[in-house]
Design an enzyme around this catalytic site. Structure first.
Site, PDB file in Angstrom:
ATOM      1  N   HIS A   9     -18.394 -38.933  22.636  1.00 14.49           N
ATOM      2  CA  HIS A   9     -17.519 -39.837  21.891  1.00 14.49           C
ATOM      3  C   HIS A   9     -16.183 -39.117  21.697  1.00 14.49           C
ATOM      4  CE1 HIS A   9     -20.905 -42.563  20.689  1.00 14.49           C
ATOM      5  NE2 HIS A   9     -21.598 -41.440  20.831  1.00 14.49           N
ATOM      6  N   ASP A  30     -24.034 -35.774  23.295  1.00 13.86           N
ATOM      7  CA  ASP A  30     -23.786 -36.813  22.283  1.00 13.86           C
ATOM      8  C   ASP A  30     -22.790 -36.305  21.245  1.00 13.86           C
ATOM      9  OD1 ASP A  30     -23.741 -39.164  20.898  1.00 13.86           O
ATOM     10  OD2 ASP A  30     -25.846 -39.125  20.284  1.00 13.86           O
ATOM     11  N   HIS A  32     -16.929 -36.345  13.323  1.00 12.59           N
ATOM     12  CA  HIS A  32     -16.420 -37.052  12.140  1.00 12.59           C
ATOM     13  C   HIS A  32     -15.738 -36.019  11.256  1.00 12.59           C
ATOM     14  CE1 HIS A  32     -18.729 -40.669  13.090  1.00 12.59           C
ATOM     15  NE2 HIS A  32     -19.766 -39.896  13.340  1.00 12.59           N
TER      16      HIS A  32
HETATM   17  O1  DOR Z   1     -25.245 -40.329  15.631  1.00 14.10           O
HETATM   18  C1  DOR Z   1     -24.565 -41.166  16.218  1.00 14.10           C
HETATM   19  N1  DOR Z   1     -23.226 -41.111  16.244  1.00 14.10           N
HETATM   20  N2  DOR Z   1     -25.200 -42.176  16.840  1.00 14.10           N
HETATM   21  C2  DOR Z   1     -24.513 -43.200  17.371  1.00 14.10           C
HETATM   22  O2  DOR Z   1     -25.113 -44.074  17.920  1.00 14.10           O
HETATM   23  C3  DOR Z   1     -23.040 -43.272  17.251  1.00 14.10           C
HETATM   24  C4  DOR Z   1     -22.475 -41.929  17.110  1.00 14.10           C
HETATM   25  C5  DOR Z   1     -21.029 -41.985  16.691  1.00 14.10           C
HETATM   26  O3  DOR Z   1     -20.228 -42.622  17.381  1.00 14.10           O
HETATM   27  O4  DOR Z   1     -20.671 -41.332  15.721  1.00 14.10           O
HETATM   28 ZN    ZN Z   2     -23.633 -41.340  21.118  1.00 20.97          ZN
HETATM   29 ZN    ZN Z   3     -26.414 -43.391  20.495  1.00 17.26          ZN
END
Ligand code: DOR
Ligand code: ZN
Ligand code: ZN
Length: 446
Positions: free
Chosen positions: A63, A310, A314
């Site tokens: 992301h 992943d 944030h």
């Molecule tokens: O933990 C997660 N963070 N799971 C998700 O599906 C979205 C992701 C995010 O974009 O922060």
């Molecule tokens: Zn993700």
């Molecule tokens: Zn996810």
């Protein structure tokens, strides 16, 4: 002929073996892999002093944020984190602001990214409201589609199986894959609402709401839909024993499906949450120990196809919200994934061949990233150079990511990415970014 670059005294992972060699690079491609005597003259020469050269690693689940979420991460900081972590190609997720879910939003995102990125970046799109838009998104160059099943992110009604079948059929005709976040929205929201009503706002309630069955239900539903459409489905971040079991069932009956595991689901369990608190909160969450054992077996025996970070950054403030339901879930992992995996190589749980298969060869194959994923003449010169003997501690405060925290902070690791080349250009050297913003390349599906 004078080539751009020659890397001498390399130990490179070629055709399943580590070989002493030199690499000549020209025009962003690997021109020649051979011994010293056969190397052409070069503009620049770098002595790798016996460091190990791996094919540039590909992270299929990142992301990158940017645009309206740039306060969490932007295209520069996110790709700086990638290159510092030895990753040369990332595939960017679509849950952005604005959500990537049309040719126009995709085009804008690509334009926005182009001048900032340091690695190769391919883009996922969420599903549009209108199936006709799917072909336009593919034409614009989306690498694959992503479907979130936990909540409505894109335009496709995730409660409607018929709509899903129709959309998947269209995607299949265009020979594109669908990556899915498999957690069942209905089951999840019901549990969540009950906990909220009972004023249960802690981590324990979050874990109960995101139960194993929530994952299994979504996986089974998707397998059913996949059967009707023949589309390639990639299951993101499989986290449970029964979830993996269901996927293995589908694989055994020859369904065109693949799956991925993340470092947090492999290395962390619910016990760690006592120490990390909400910092390690993700969707799906980390699980009890026996799940991690099952996942490691899946990684070793090939049922799990790839590893992906992943990376989901944030702000610290967002991570520390008082009420668990307000906590932003996800952890920054671009700078921890490779060191954690190389440490497992030292410990004997993985081999270098496993790391290359899981983090380069297979992601390239699954997402059809041509000319990447292995070191051979003619391929793009994406190279991850590692020092297997460097022992150090992960220091989240030094991350290139804007998210300077990690559940792996202060973990002892062994094995470090020390140089990263992207399309023949040295981008990271000894932890420093040595190239200009915009040195990376947008990857469009051909
Ligand atoms: O933990 C997660 N963070 N799971 C998700 O599906 C979205 C992701 C995010 O974009 O922060
Ligand atoms: Zn993700
Ligand atoms: Zn996810």
């Amino acid at each position: 002929m004078i080539v751009d670059l020659v890397l001498s005294n390399a130990k490179a992972y070629l055709k399943k073996e580590i070989v002493n060699c030199n690499l000549a690079i020209d025009n962003g491609k690997i021109f020649k892999i051979s011994n010293e005597a056969k190397m052409p003259k070069a503009q620049t020469k770098i002595d790798l002093k016996n460091l190990l050269v791996l094919p540039g690693l590909i992270d299929a689940h990142v992301h990158l944020r940017g645009q309206e979420k740039a306060y969490k991460e932007d295209f520069y900081s996110g790709t700086a984190a990638a290159v510092a972590g030895g990753i040369t190609t990332v595939l960017d997720m679509p849950n952005n602001d604005p959500v990537t879910m049309s040719a126009e939003t995709l085009r804008n995102r690509m334009e926005n990214a182009e001048k900032k990125i340091l690695v190769n970046v391919g883009f996922y799109s969420e599903f549009p409201r209108n199936v006709e838009e799917i072909a336009k998104i593919v034409e614009e160059g989306a690498v694959a589609f992503k479907l979130f099943m936990t909540e409505q992110v894109g335009g496709l009604n995730i409660d409607d199986d018929h709509a899903l079948v129709e959309a998947f059929k269209t995607v299949n005709q265009l020979k594109v894959s669908v990556a899915v976040h498999a957690e069942d929205k209905t089951m999840l929201k019901k549990a969540e609402d009950e906990f909220k009503r009972a004023n249960r706002n802690g981590i324990e309630a979050f874990l109960k709401a995101h139960s194993e069955n929530v994952e299994v239900k979504a996986i089974k539903r998707l397998l059913n839909i996949a059967e009707q459409t023949d589309v390639h489905i990639h299951f993101c971040h499989v986290s449970t024993e029964n979830g993996l079991k269901a996927i293995i069932g589908g694989k055994k009956s020859e369904m065109p499906i693949t799956c991925e595991a993340t470092p947090h689901h492999l290395f962390l369990s619910v016990d760690d949450l006592e120490k990390t608190g909400t910092l390690a909160l993700t969707m799906p969450p980390v699980r009890e120990k026996h799940h991690t054992e099952t996942l490691w077996n899946g990684v070793k025996n090939g049922w799990i196809d790839i590893l992906a970070s992943d990376h989901a950054p944030h702000t610290l403030q967002e991570k520390k919200a008082k009420v668990v339901w307000d906590v932003k879930v996800g952890i920054p992992n671009l700078e921890t994934t490779l060191p954690l995996m190389l440490t497992e190589v030292k410990r004997g749980r993985l081999s270098i061949a496993d790391v290359v298969r899981l983090m380069a060869e297979k992601p390239a194959e699954i997402f059809k990233l041509k000319g990447r994923g292995c070191l051979k003449e003619g391929n793009n010169a994406d190279l991850t150079v590692v020092d297997l003997n460097r022992k150090y501690k992960i220091e989240a405060s030094k991350f290139h990511s804007k998210a300077k925290y990690s559940p792996f902070d202060r973990w002892k690791v062994e094995g470090k990415p020390v140089k990263t080349f992207v399309n023949g250009q040295l981008i990271m050297d000894n932890g420093e970014i040595v190239a200009k913003a915009g040195s990376g390349k947008i990857i469009r599906r051909e």
